[in-house]
Scaffold this active site. Structure first.
Site, PDB file in Angstrom:
ATOM      1  N   CYS A 114       0.970  -0.913  -0.258  1.00  0.00           N
ATOM      2  CA  CYS A 114      -0.077  -0.082  -0.186  1.00  0.00           C
ATOM      3  C   CYS A 114       0.592   1.523   0.382  1.00  0.00           C
ATOM      4  CB  CYS A 114      -1.175  -0.148   0.440  1.00  0.00           C
ATOM      5  SG  CYS A 114      -1.818  -1.330   1.256  1.00  0.00           S
ATOM      6  N   HIS A 251      -2.973   7.769   1.619  1.00  0.00           N
ATOM      7  CA  HIS A 251      -3.848   6.558   1.017  1.00  0.00           C
ATOM      8  C   HIS A 251      -5.285   6.050   1.830  1.00  0.00           C
ATOM      9  CE1 HIS A 251      -3.650   2.069  -0.001  1.00  0.00           C
ATOM     10  NE2 HIS A 251      -3.735   1.780   1.934  1.00  0.00           N
ATOM     11  N   ASN A 281     -10.073   0.083  -0.610  1.00  0.00           N
ATOM     12  CA  ASN A 281      -7.972  -0.233  -0.181  1.00  0.00           C
ATOM     13  C   ASN A 281      -7.989  -0.884  -1.791  1.00  0.00           C
ATOM     14  OD1 ASN A 281      -5.858   0.051   0.150  1.00  0.00           O
ATOM     15  ND2 ASN A 281      -6.358  -1.283   1.937  1.00  0.00           N
TER      16      ASN A 281
HETATM   17  O1  UT7 Z   1      -3.970  -0.739   3.231  1.00  0.00           O
HETATM   18  C1  UT7 Z   1      -3.126  -1.354   4.030  1.00  0.00           C
HETATM   19  C2  UT7 Z   1      -3.465  -0.830   5.662  1.00  0.00           C
HETATM   20  N1  UT7 Z   1      -4.462  -1.699   6.108  1.00  0.00           N
HETATM   21  C3  UT7 Z   1      -5.058  -0.475   6.953  1.00  0.00           C
HETATM   22  O2  UT7 Z   1      -4.715   0.597   7.078  1.00  0.00           O
HETATM   23  C4  UT7 Z   1      -6.456  -1.356   7.742  1.00  0.00           C
HETATM   24  C5  UT7 Z   1      -7.020  -0.954   9.205  1.00  0.00           C
HETATM   25  N2  UT7 Z   1      -7.555  -1.670   9.977  1.00  0.00           N
HETATM   26  C6  UT7 Z   1      -8.559  -1.457   9.834  1.00  0.00           C
HETATM   27  O3  UT7 Z   1      -8.595  -0.676   9.263  1.00  0.00           O
HETATM   28  C7  UT7 Z   1      -9.591  -1.872  11.227  1.00  0.00           C
HETATM   29  O4  UT7 Z   1      -8.544  -2.608  12.104  1.00  0.00           O
HETATM   30  C8  UT7 Z   1     -10.765  -2.858  10.149  1.00  0.00           C
HETATM   31  C9  UT7 Z   1     -11.850  -2.248   9.858  1.00  0.00           C
HETATM   32  C10 UT7 Z   1     -10.322  -3.855   9.714  1.00  0.00           C
HETATM   33  C11 UT7 Z   1     -11.155  -3.757  11.717  1.00  0.00           C
HETATM   34  O5  UT7 Z   1     -12.266  -2.779  12.860  1.00  0.00           O
HETATM   35  P1  UT7 Z   1     -12.502  -2.748  13.603  1.00  0.00           P
HETATM   36  O6  UT7 Z   1     -12.764  -1.634  14.183  1.00  0.00           O
HETATM   37  O7  UT7 Z   1     -10.492  -3.051  14.683  1.00  0.00           O
HETATM   38  O8  UT7 Z   1     -12.815  -4.480  14.368  1.00  0.00           O
HETATM   39  P2  UT7 Z   1     -12.172  -5.674  15.066  1.00  0.00           P
HETATM   40  O9  UT7 Z   1     -11.608  -6.476  13.997  1.00  0.00           O
HETATM   41  O10 UT7 Z   1     -11.800  -5.201  16.006  1.00  0.00           O
HETATM   42  O11 UT7 Z   1     -13.629  -6.613  15.347  1.00  0.00           O
HETATM   43  C12 UT7 Z   1     -14.932  -5.775  15.827  1.00  0.00           C
HETATM   44  C13 UT7 Z   1     -15.777  -6.776  15.447  1.00  0.00           C
HETATM   45  C14 UT7 Z   1     -15.773  -8.181  15.763  1.00  0.00           C
HETATM   46  O12 UT7 Z   1     -16.501  -8.875  16.248  1.00  0.00           O
HETATM   47  P3  UT7 Z   1     -16.979  -9.385  18.229  1.00  0.00           P
HETATM   48  O13 UT7 Z   1     -14.609 -10.458  18.285  1.00  0.00           O
HETATM   49  O14 UT7 Z   1     -16.006  -8.053  18.760  1.00  0.00           O
HETATM   50  O15 UT7 Z   1     -17.815 -10.284  18.247  1.00  0.00           O
HETATM   51  C15 UT7 Z   1     -14.518  -8.855  14.116  1.00  0.00           C
HETATM   52  O16 UT7 Z   1     -15.553 -10.391  14.177  1.00  0.00           O
HETATM   53  O17 UT7 Z   1     -16.504  -7.051  14.205  1.00  0.00           O
HETATM   54  C16 UT7 Z   1     -16.684  -8.351  13.687  1.00  0.00           C
HETATM   55  N3  UT7 Z   1     -16.191  -7.908  11.945  1.00  0.00           N
HETATM   56  C17 UT7 Z   1     -16.701  -8.086  11.531  1.00  0.00           C
HETATM   57  N4  UT7 Z   1     -18.543  -7.710  11.300  1.00  0.00           N
HETATM   58  C18 UT7 Z   1     -19.058  -7.706  10.532  1.00  0.00           C
HETATM   59  C19 UT7 Z   1     -15.107  -8.219  11.419  1.00  0.00           C
HETATM   60  N5  UT7 Z   1     -15.366  -7.943  10.091  1.00  0.00           N
HETATM   61  C20 UT7 Z   1     -16.569  -7.708  10.345  1.00  0.00           C
HETATM   62  C21 UT7 Z   1     -17.540  -7.323   8.534  1.00  0.00           C
HETATM   63  N6  UT7 Z   1     -18.756  -7.222   9.328  1.00  0.00           N
HETATM   64  N7  UT7 Z   1     -16.416  -7.264   8.080  1.00  0.00           N
END
Ligand code: UT7
Length: 324
Positions: A114, A251, A281
């Site tokens: 990225c 980005h 992304n």
């Molecule tokens: O380009 C390269 C760089 N990449 C990035 O910059 C990405 C960086 N990370 C992020 O943008 C965020 O961490 C994400 C968008 C990937 C995830 O957001 P988050 O607020 O960190 O969520 P999380 O991973 O902590 O997940 C929260 C909850 C989890 O459920 P529990 O364990 O709380 O019950 C996940 O299983 O959301 C759940 N979850 C989803 N729910 C519905 C994860 N993905 C999904 C989904 N739909 N697609």
């Protein structure tokens, strides 16, 4: 005399097919509400089956050449930032070179995921400033959909496909911040963090392309801190403050990361070029896609100062200060 790498034209290519969050609800256990709240993404473009990264790179480069009023024969070389090449070799760049009848200067891909476009810009700037080339095409192009696990809701909702391109030309500057062109670039990497975002396949390991695996929260934490650090580095290197920046072109991974960086920089949100809602992304393609959109709709104008910043797998990250 200082040589500056000046942007002569920009171009982009987005696949025709739009995939909305509603479409994804039919594929994995997710919701439009979750995706919008956590990422700001509403839809993304997905390449057609036979449409490759090189196809998108070529179209974006063609538009950049048209915008610059140039032909392939006017260009000395091609650098493509991509992590999703059509083939292991040769590069996507040589396909662009052949398709556009660009003369026999250098053509190669840069692989920094990225942050790839910032890395490619830096390499191009070095070649131009050392006189190796006079005009270069720099492209960011990705078919991220081909390395997604469509059963993994934590990654498949985040990415999209596309390409963006710039034509850069070496011009004389005065060595001042008022010069047009690339003022400075700043690159970093920390391989100790390679396991928080990676693809679980490859030529010398599994002989498969593999799929994206990510510890989202960890990447998020590093992204907010490291992007703020690198934009601060770019400003202090040039002795300027945020008030001198006209546009932040980040980005496009997550609206919350972008807002975090803008807040730390004290840059208003209406000074940030945002495409994440419509593109998702697109990895190395996201910055040139955003840049082309804002140049074409008239927001970014000649003389404006732009700060580009990105972070990706590796981790790799960087920033570029450019006067358009
Ligand atoms: O380009 C390269 C760089 N990449 C990035 O910059 C990405 C960086 N990370 C992020 O943008 C965020 O961490 C994400 C968008 C990937 C995830 O957001 P988050 O607020 O960190 O969520 P999380 O991973 O902590 O997940 C929260 C909850 C989890 O459920 P529990 O364990 O709380 O019950 C996940 O299983 O959301 C759940 N979850 C989803 N729910 C519905 C994860 N993905 C999904 C989904 N739909 N697609």
């Amino acid at each position: 005399m200082t040589i500056r790498s000046v942007i002569l034209g920009t171009g982009s290519c987005l696949p025709e097919r739009t995939m909305t969050n509603k479409d994804l609800e039919a594929i994995v256990d997710t919701s439009d509400e979750w995706i919008v709240q956590r990422t700001g993404i509403r839809e993304r473009r997905i390449a057609a089956d036979g449409q490759t990264t090189a196809d998108m790179a070529i179209e974006s480069a063609r538009h950049a050449l048209q915008a610059a009023g140039l032909h392939g024969a006017d260009i000395d070389g091609v650098i493509v930032a991509t992590s999703t090449p059509d083939t292991t070799f040769p590069s996507v760049a040589v396909k662009v070179q052949a398709a556009l009848n660009i003369c026999q200067g250098p053509a190669f891909d840069v692989h920094a995921v990225c942050a790839g476009f910032i890395y490619a810009l830096t390499v191009a700037d070095s070649l131009l400033r050392t006189g190796v080339a006079r005009r270069l095409l720099v492209v960011g192009a990705e078919k991220m959909s081909s390395i997604l696990n469509w059963e993994d809701r934590t990654t498949c909702v985040l990415f999209g496909d596309g390409a963006g391109a710039l034509v850069l030309e070496a011009q004389e500057g005065r060595g001042e911040i008022a010069d047009r062109g690339i003022i400075s670039t700043h690159l970093h990497a920390d391989g100790h963090l390679r396991d928080i975002l990676y693809v679980n396949g490859g030529v010398s390991s599994t002989q498969t392309a593999g799929h994206i695996v990510m510890e989202g929260k960890e990447v998020f934490r590093h992204a907010v801190a490291l992007m703020a650090d690198v934009v601060t580095e770019a400003m202090s290197h040039n002795g300027i403050g945020p008030e001198e920046i006209d546009w932040l072109v980040p980005h496009q991974a997550n609206i919350r990361i972008i807002e975090g960086t803008a807040r730390k920089l004290d840059v208003r949100l209406d000074q940030v070029i945002l495409t994440v809602d419509r593109h998702g992304n697109t990895s190395a393609a996201s910055i040139p896609l955003a840049l082309d959109e804002a140049v074409r709709d008239g927001r970014i104008q000649r003389g404006h100062l732009m700060l580009l910043e990105a972070l990706g797998s590796g981790l790799t990250w960087g920033a570029a200060l450019i006067r358009y």
